[in-house]
Design a protein around this motif. Structure first.
Motif, PDB file in Angstrom:
ATOM      1  N   VAL A   1      57.743 -17.418   4.892  1.00 22.22           N
ATOM      2  CA  VAL A   1      58.160 -16.021   4.864  1.00 22.22           C
ATOM      3  C   VAL A   1      58.182 -15.588   3.402  1.00 22.22           C
ATOM      4  CG1 VAL A   1      60.014 -14.391   5.359  1.00 22.22           C
ATOM      5  CG2 VAL A   1      59.579 -16.301   6.930  1.00 22.22           C
ATOM      6  N   ILE A   2      57.523 -14.490   3.109  1.00 25.71           N
ATOM      7  CA  ILE A   2      57.512 -13.943   1.759  1.00 25.71           C
ATOM      8  C   ILE A   2      58.157 -12.561   1.829  1.00 25.71           C
ATOM      9  CG2 ILE A   2      56.122 -13.303  -0.236  1.00 25.71           C
ATOM     10  CD1 ILE A   2      54.023 -15.303   0.757  1.00 25.71           C
ATOM     11  N   MET A   3      59.238 -12.408   1.053  1.00 25.25           N
ATOM     12  CA  MET A   3      60.011 -11.164   1.060  1.00 25.25           C
ATOM     13  C   MET A   3      59.769 -10.392  -0.229  1.00 25.25           C
ATOM     14  SD  MET A   3      63.572 -12.703   2.602  1.00 25.25           S
ATOM     15  CE  MET A   3      63.897 -13.625   1.124  1.00 25.25           C
ATOM     16  N   GLU A   4      60.076  -9.095  -0.168  1.00 28.52           N
ATOM     17  CA  GLU A   4      59.928  -8.211  -1.333  1.00 28.52           C
ATOM     18  C   GLU A   4      58.506  -8.260  -1.884  1.00 28.52           C
ATOM     19  OE1 GLU A   4      62.045  -5.914  -2.335  1.00 28.52           O
ATOM     20  OE2 GLU A   4      63.444  -6.564  -0.787  1.00 28.52           O
ATOM     21  N   THR A   5      57.541  -8.175  -0.987  1.00 29.93           N
ATOM     22  CA  THR A   5      56.139  -8.240  -1.398  1.00 29.93           C
ATOM     23  C   THR A   5      55.706  -6.994  -2.162  1.00 29.93           C
ATOM     24  OG1 THR A   5      55.345  -7.252   0.661  1.00 29.93           O
ATOM     25  CG2 THR A   5      55.561  -9.668   0.582  1.00 29.93           C
ATOM     26  N   ARG A   6      56.336  -5.882  -1.857  1.00 30.87           N
ATOM     27  CA  ARG A   6      55.985  -4.588  -2.449  1.00 30.87           C
ATOM     28  C   ARG A   6      54.551  -4.190  -2.144  1.00 30.87           C
ATOM     29  NH1 ARG A   6      58.884  -5.350  -8.337  1.00 30.87           N
ATOM     30  NH2 ARG A   6      60.962  -5.709  -7.501  1.00 30.87           N
ATOM     31  N   LEU A   7      54.033  -4.721  -1.027  1.00 32.41           N
ATOM     32  CA  LEU A   7      52.649  -4.461  -0.656  1.00 32.41           C
ATOM     33  C   LEU A   7      52.535  -4.479   0.863  1.00 32.41           C
ATOM     34  CD1 LEU A   7      49.897  -4.109  -2.134  1.00 32.41           C
ATOM     35  CD2 LEU A   7      49.511  -6.533  -1.712  1.00 32.41           C
ATOM     36  N   GLY A   8      51.908  -3.472   1.420  1.00 35.18           N
ATOM     37  CA  GLY A   8      51.728  -3.402   2.866  1.00 35.18           C
ATOM     38  C   GLY A   8      50.329  -2.950   3.214  1.00 35.18           C
ATOM     39  N   GLY A   9      50.106  -2.737   4.490  1.00 32.56           N
ATOM     40  CA  GLY A   9      48.842  -2.200   4.975  1.00 32.56           C
ATOM     41  C   GLY A   9      47.653  -3.117   4.729  1.00 32.56           C
ATOM     42  N   GLU A  10      46.517  -2.502   4.484  1.00 35.32           N
ATOM     43  CA  GLU A  10      45.266  -3.250   4.297  1.00 35.32           C
ATOM     44  C   GLU A  10      45.302  -4.136   3.053  1.00 35.32           C
ATOM     45  OE1 GLU A  10      41.766  -4.914   5.096  1.00 35.32           O
ATOM     46  OE2 GLU A  10      42.886  -3.601   6.441  1.00 35.32           O
ATOM     47  N   ARG A  11      45.980  -3.688   2.022  1.00 38.13           N
ATOM     48  CA  ARG A  11      46.064  -4.511   0.796  1.00 38.13           C
ATOM     49  C   ARG A  11      46.845  -5.789   1.065  1.00 38.13           C
ATOM     50  NH1 ARG A  11      47.245  -1.887  -4.569  1.00 38.13           N
ATOM     51  NH2 ARG A  11      46.347  -3.862  -5.228  1.00 38.13           N
ATOM     52  N   ALA A  12      47.864  -5.728   1.907  1.00 31.03           N
ATOM     53  CA  ALA A  12      48.608  -6.939   2.277  1.00 31.03           C
ATOM     54  C   ALA A  12      47.681  -7.902   3.011  1.00 31.03           C
ATOM     55  CB  ALA A  12      49.807  -6.582   3.152  1.00 31.03           C
ATOM     56  N   ARG A  13      46.875  -7.388   3.923  1.00 33.06           N
ATOM     57  CA  ARG A  13      45.927  -8.226   4.673  1.00 33.06           C
ATOM     58  C   ARG A  13      44.922  -8.882   3.727  1.00 33.06           C
ATOM     59  NH1 ARG A  13      46.217 -10.607   9.093  1.00 33.06           N
ATOM     60  NH2 ARG A  13      47.093  -8.758   9.998  1.00 33.06           N
ATOM     61  N   GLU A  14      44.445  -8.145   2.733  1.00 30.45           N
ATOM     62  CA  GLU A  14      43.497  -8.702   1.769  1.00 30.45           C
ATOM     63  C   GLU A  14      44.092  -9.885   1.014  1.00 30.45           C
ATOM     64  OE1 GLU A  14      42.347  -5.428  -0.703  1.00 30.45           O
ATOM     65  OE2 GLU A  14      41.325  -4.386   0.941  1.00 30.45           O
ATOM     66  N   VAL A  15      45.361  -9.785   0.628  1.00 34.79           N
ATOM     67  CA  VAL A  15      46.010 -10.881  -0.097  1.00 34.79           C
ATOM     68  C   VAL A  15      46.237 -12.066   0.832  1.00 34.79           C
ATOM     69  CG1 VAL A  15      48.084 -11.603  -1.336  1.00 34.79           C
ATOM     70  CG2 VAL A  15      47.059  -9.369  -1.821  1.00 34.79           C
ATOM     71  N   THR A  16      46.790 -11.834   2.017  1.00 36.42           N
ATOM     72  CA  THR A  16      47.097 -12.961   2.913  1.00 36.42           C
ATOM     73  C   THR A  16      45.841 -13.647   3.423  1.00 36.42           C
ATOM     74  OG1 THR A  16      47.364 -11.499   4.841  1.00 36.42           O
ATOM     75  CG2 THR A  16      49.349 -12.076   3.604  1.00 36.42           C
TER      76      THR A  16
END
Length: 107
Positions: free
Chosen positions: A33-48
């Motif tokens: 679990v990674i909290m306080e990512t400050r990143l969502g949506g498509e950019r989150a998918r690109e990182v993960t």
């Protein structure tokens, strides 16, 4: 089975992906679990997609704060999403190496 919960305070930091890979290599977690990512949506998918997990659930951020990711390895556990909000993820975890099944919440 290992679970890592990390308050990253920003996943776009230069060493974030290296730190995740080091944690995975040293601890072999089934779930992270990674909290306080400050990143969502498509950019989150690109990182993960570049991290060493093949399952992922993301929440949306609240402006430039928040963000919660639940990552897992599908060869160790099956995850069934029950509910999410911007600040929580609720899942059922089925451990593949046993008959264990339990609920997990990340807030």
């Amino acid at each position: 089975m290992n679970i890592i919960i990390w308050n990253s305070r920003g996943v776009l930091k230069p060493n974030f992906q290296k730190h995740v890979r080091d944690l995975v290599r040293n601890h072999n977690p089934a779930i992270m679990v990674i909290m306080e990512t400050r990143l969502g949506g498509e950019r989150a998918r690109e990182v993960t997609d570049r991290l060493p997990f093949d399952g992922a659930i993301h929440t949306e951020t609240i402006g430039l704060t928040g963000g919660l990711w639940l990552l897992w390895n599908t060869d160790m556990v099956e995850i069934e999403l029950l509910a999410t909000t911007e600040q929580e993820i609720h899942v059922e975890v089925n451990v593949l190496s046993s008959n264990l099944s339990w609920f997990f919440t990340a807030i």
